[in-house]
Design a protein around this motif. Sequence first.
Motif, PDB file in Angstrom:
ATOM      1  N   LEU A   1      23.354  35.038 -72.644  1.00  0.00           N
ATOM      2  CA  LEU A   1      22.033  35.652 -72.539  1.00  0.00           C
ATOM      3  C   LEU A   1      21.287  35.477 -73.857  1.00  0.00           C
ATOM      4  O   LEU A   1      21.854  35.745 -74.932  1.00  0.00           O
TER       5      LEU A   1
ATOM      6  N   PHE B   1      19.045  32.494 -69.205  1.00  0.00           N
ATOM      7  CA  PHE B   1      20.385  32.737 -68.673  1.00  0.00           C
ATOM      8  C   PHE B   1      21.112  31.392 -68.634  1.00  0.00           C
ATOM      9  O   PHE B   1      20.647  30.451 -67.982  1.00  0.00           O
TER      10      PHE B   1
ATOM     11  N   TYR C   1      24.804  42.995 -63.322  1.00  0.00           N
ATOM     12  CA  TYR C   1      25.186  41.599 -63.128  1.00  0.00           C
ATOM     13  C   TYR C   1      26.597  41.566 -62.550  1.00  0.00           C
ATOM     14  O   TYR C   1      27.544  42.056 -63.159  1.00  0.00           O
TER      15      TYR C   1
ATOM     16  N   LEU D   1      16.145  37.744 -73.705  1.00  0.00           N
ATOM     17  CA  LEU D   1      15.872  38.357 -72.404  1.00  0.00           C
ATOM     18  C   LEU D   1      14.650  39.272 -72.466  1.00  0.00           C
ATOM     19  O   LEU D   1      14.215  39.680 -73.549  1.00  0.00           O
TER      20      LEU D   1
ATOM     21  N   ASP E   1      14.799  41.939 -67.086  1.00  0.00           N
ATOM     22  CA  ASP E   1      16.123  41.391 -66.808  1.00  0.00           C
ATOM     23  C   ASP E   1      17.194  42.482 -66.753  1.00  0.00           C
ATOM     24  O   ASP E   1      18.362  42.195 -66.445  1.00  0.00           O
TER      25      ASP E   1
ATOM     26  N   LYS F   1      22.612  38.896 -59.604  1.00  0.00           N
ATOM     27  CA  LYS F   1      21.832  39.927 -60.283  1.00  0.00           C
ATOM     28  C   LYS F   1      21.452  40.957 -59.232  1.00  0.00           C
ATOM     29  O   LYS F   1      20.984  40.608 -58.147  1.00  0.00           O
TER      30      LYS F   1
END
Lengths: 112, 112
Positions: free
Chosen positions: A78, A64, A89, A81, A85, A36
């Motif tokens: 996902l 996650f 990614y 979220l 977040d 991330k």
Amino acid sequence: DTEVTQTPKHLVMGMTNKKSLKCEQHMGHRAMYWYKQKAKKPPELMFVYSYEKLSINESVPSRFSPECPNSSLLNLHLHALQPEDSALYLCASSWAGEETQYFGPGTRLLVL
Amino acid sequence: AQSVTQLDSQVPVFEEAPVELRCNYSSSVSVYLFWYVQYPNQGLQLLLKYLSGSTLVKGINGFEAEFNKSQTSFHLRKPSVHISDTAEYFCAVTLGGGKLIFGQGTELSVKP
């Protein structure tokens, strides 16, 4: 060929949605990674798979959920979220036991 | 514990000038060292790596780096930069096992 592909390139989702990020490589690598990256920051490791088994989970929240269905494919599921977040990614892969990681272009995620 | 320090968060330089991006690491054991470049809205691209052997490592796009064990440094250099080198540069270190530790990044800005 040192290509790692990621889909989608961009994703916008609400906090109640379920979505998945996909990563694929055909280099014969047996280790795959999720990172991330927030804006203006370095990537942070989330998960490592080695020979399709989860070997490292960096205390990532359960919203996650990674999955490695075969040696070429890595998914990140996902669910529920939060806006924090939102990030880029990145997926990476390497030969097992070899330290050089090759990164994909990333999926830019926005959580509304 | 390992750590990586990139000493300059921003480096402005004129086109065709030389540049050095500094990286120091902290580790009591042997490490593997990497430089990655990230262009705007893209993933990370491997520039070069030091795993063992010659301490002067040559990479892509005319970049090179020198591993200095006594000074625990791995500085990146290019003798003449181009506008297209404008990007974020990350130094990274690993002891092995797939955990890459990144520095905070250096933003190289090449001006005409």
